[in-house]
Design a protein around this motif. Structure first.
Motif, PDB file in Angstrom:
ATOM      1  N   ILE A   6       0.863  -1.186   0.000  1.00  0.00           N
ATOM      2  CA  ILE A   6       0.000   0.000   0.000  1.00  0.00           C
ATOM      3  C   ILE A   6       0.895   1.230   0.000  1.00  0.00           C
ATOM      4  CG2 ILE A   6      -1.758   1.312   1.244  1.00  0.00           C
ATOM      5  CD1 ILE A   6      -2.665  -1.346   2.498  1.00  0.00           C
ATOM      6  N   GLY A   7       0.868   1.959  -1.082  1.00  0.00           N
ATOM      7  CA  GLY A   7       1.641   3.202  -1.161  1.00  0.00           C
ATOM      8  C   GLY A   7       3.125   3.008  -0.967  1.00  0.00           C
ATOM      9  N   GLY A   8       3.668   1.910  -1.444  1.00  0.00           N
ATOM     10  CA  GLY A   8       5.097   1.650  -1.317  1.00  0.00           C
ATOM     11  C   GLY A   8       5.496   0.943  -0.037  1.00  0.00           C
ATOM     12  N   TYR A   9       4.557   0.759   0.882  1.00  0.00           N
ATOM     13  CA  TYR A   9       4.822   0.032   2.120  1.00  0.00           C
ATOM     14  C   TYR A   9       4.183  -1.344   2.038  1.00  0.00           C
ATOM     15  CZ  TYR A   9       6.062   4.611   3.960  1.00  0.00           C
ATOM     16  OH  TYR A   9       6.641   5.837   4.151  1.00  0.00           O
ATOM     17  N   VAL A  10       4.868  -2.329   2.578  1.00  0.00           N
ATOM     18  CA  VAL A  10       4.344  -3.693   2.571  1.00  0.00           C
ATOM     19  C   VAL A  10       3.891  -4.049   3.985  1.00  0.00           C
ATOM     20  CG1 VAL A  10       4.894  -6.107   2.109  1.00  0.00           C
ATOM     21  CG2 VAL A  10       5.873  -4.318   0.678  1.00  0.00           C
ATOM     22  N   TYR A  11       2.614  -4.412   4.105  1.00  0.00           N
ATOM     23  CA  TYR A  11       2.018  -4.736   5.396  1.00  0.00           C
ATOM     24  C   TYR A  11       1.501  -6.171   5.402  1.00  0.00           C
ATOM     25  CZ  TYR A  11       1.740   0.324   6.126  1.00  0.00           C
ATOM     26  OH  TYR A  11       2.027   1.645   6.271  1.00  0.00           O
ATOM     27  N   SER A  12       1.690  -6.839   6.525  1.00  0.00           N
ATOM     28  CA  SER A  12       1.038  -8.135   6.718  1.00  0.00           C
ATOM     29  C   SER A  12      -0.395  -7.868   7.175  1.00  0.00           C
ATOM     30  CB  SER A  12       1.776  -8.967   7.773  1.00  0.00           C
ATOM     31  OG  SER A  12       1.583  -8.397   9.054  1.00  0.00           O
ATOM     32  N   ILE A  13      -1.200  -8.905   7.151  1.00  0.00           N
ATOM     33  CA  ILE A  13      -2.573  -8.770   7.623  1.00  0.00           C
ATOM     34  C   ILE A  13      -2.591  -8.312   9.087  1.00  0.00           C
ATOM     35  CG2 ILE A  13      -4.725 -10.038   8.090  1.00  0.00           C
ATOM     36  CD1 ILE A  13      -4.141  -9.577   5.106  1.00  0.00           C
ATOM     37  N   SER A  14      -1.710  -8.865   9.886  1.00  0.00           N
ATOM     38  CA  SER A  14      -1.651  -8.496  11.309  1.00  0.00           C
ATOM     39  C   SER A  14      -1.246  -7.033  11.483  1.00  0.00           C
ATOM     40  CB  SER A  14      -0.675  -9.396  12.054  1.00  0.00           C
ATOM     41  OG  SER A  14      -1.170 -10.714  12.076  1.00  0.00           O
ATOM     42  N   GLU A  15      -0.303  -6.567  10.680  1.00  0.00           N
ATOM     43  CA  GLU A  15       0.110  -5.167  10.770  1.00  0.00           C
ATOM     44  C   GLU A  15      -1.032  -4.228  10.357  1.00  0.00           C
ATOM     45  OE1 GLU A  15       4.884  -5.381   9.897  1.00  0.00           O
ATOM     46  OE2 GLU A  15       3.502  -5.590   8.207  1.00  0.00           O
ATOM     47  N   MET A  16      -1.760  -4.609   9.316  1.00  0.00           N
ATOM     48  CA  MET A  16      -2.895  -3.790   8.900  1.00  0.00           C
ATOM     49  C   MET A  16      -3.959  -3.758   9.990  1.00  0.00           C
ATOM     50  SD  MET A  16      -3.369  -4.303   4.804  1.00  0.00           S
ATOM     51  CE  MET A  16      -3.763  -6.030   4.893  1.00  0.00           C
ATOM     52  N   PHE A  17      -4.177  -4.906  10.629  1.00  0.00           N
ATOM     53  CA  PHE A  17      -5.153  -4.957  11.717  1.00  0.00           C
ATOM     54  C   PHE A  17      -4.731  -4.036  12.858  1.00  0.00           C
ATOM     55  CE2 PHE A  17      -6.652  -6.760  15.739  1.00  0.00           C
ATOM     56  CZ  PHE A  17      -8.021  -6.625  15.543  1.00  0.00           C
ATOM     57  N   GLU A  18      -3.466  -4.036  13.212  1.00  0.00           N
ATOM     58  CA  GLU A  18      -2.986  -3.178  14.295  1.00  0.00           C
ATOM     59  C   GLU A  18      -3.155  -1.704  13.939  1.00  0.00           C
ATOM     60  OE1 GLU A  18      -2.306  -3.815  17.386  1.00  0.00           O
ATOM     61  OE2 GLU A  18      -2.622  -5.947  17.045  1.00  0.00           O
ATOM     62  N   GLN A  19      -2.937  -1.343  12.688  1.00  0.00           N
ATOM     63  CA  GLN A  19      -3.177   0.032  12.257  1.00  0.00           C
ATOM     64  C   GLN A  19      -4.658   0.384  12.395  1.00  0.00           C
ATOM     65  OE1 GLN A  19      -0.926   2.454  11.261  1.00  0.00           O
ATOM     66  NE2 GLN A  19       0.559   0.966  12.005  1.00  0.00           N
ATOM     67  N   PHE A  20      -5.514  -0.539  11.977  1.00  0.00           N
ATOM     68  CA  PHE A  20      -6.961  -0.370  12.111  1.00  0.00           C
ATOM     69  C   PHE A  20      -7.340  -0.170  13.577  1.00  0.00           C
ATOM     70  CE2 PHE A  20     -11.013  -2.581  12.981  1.00  0.00           C
ATOM     71  CZ  PHE A  20     -11.881  -1.800  12.228  1.00  0.00           C
ATOM     72  N   MET A  21      -6.734  -0.977  14.455  1.00  0.00           N
ATOM     73  CA  MET A  21      -7.061  -0.893  15.876  1.00  0.00           C
ATOM     74  C   MET A  21      -6.598   0.436  16.481  1.00  0.00           C
ATOM     75  SD  MET A  21      -8.921  -3.366  16.464  1.00  0.00           S
ATOM     76  CE  MET A  21      -9.135  -3.010  18.192  1.00  0.00           C
ATOM     77  N   LEU A  22      -5.475   0.974  16.023  1.00  0.00           N
ATOM     78  CA  LEU A  22      -5.036   2.287  16.507  1.00  0.00           C
ATOM     79  C   LEU A  22      -6.087   3.349  16.180  1.00  0.00           C
ATOM     80  CD1 LEU A  22      -1.236   2.346  15.601  1.00  0.00           C
ATOM     81  CD2 LEU A  22      -2.255   2.331  17.884  1.00  0.00           C
ATOM     82  N   ILE A  23      -6.664   3.250  14.996  1.00  0.00           N
ATOM     83  CA  ILE A  23      -7.715   4.193  14.602  1.00  0.00           C
ATOM     84  C   ILE A  23      -8.936   4.011  15.493  1.00  0.00           C
ATOM     85  CG2 ILE A  23      -9.333   4.790  12.748  1.00  0.00           C
ATOM     86  CD1 ILE A  23      -7.013   3.970  10.798  1.00  0.00           C
TER      87      ILE A  23
END
Length: 53
Positions: A6-23
């Protein structure tokens, strides 16, 4: 585990979930709701691992 670029950054599903949870935490959701998100995510990860294997 799969990753997504995403936008030049590579995220795992778990990392994306943690970003979602911060929001969600920033939105001020109740602790019980946050805990349910984590429980449901862990359950879905278990389902995904059964499908992949």
């Amino acid at each position: 585990m799969k990753s997504v670029n995403i936008g030049g950054y590579v995220y795992s599903i778990s990392e994306m979930f943690e970003q979602f949870m911060l929001i969600k935490k920033g939105e001020g959701l109740a602790k019980r709701t946050i805990n349910e998100y984590y429980k449901n995510f862990q359950f879905k990860l278990g389902e995904f691992s059964l499908i992949i294997s």
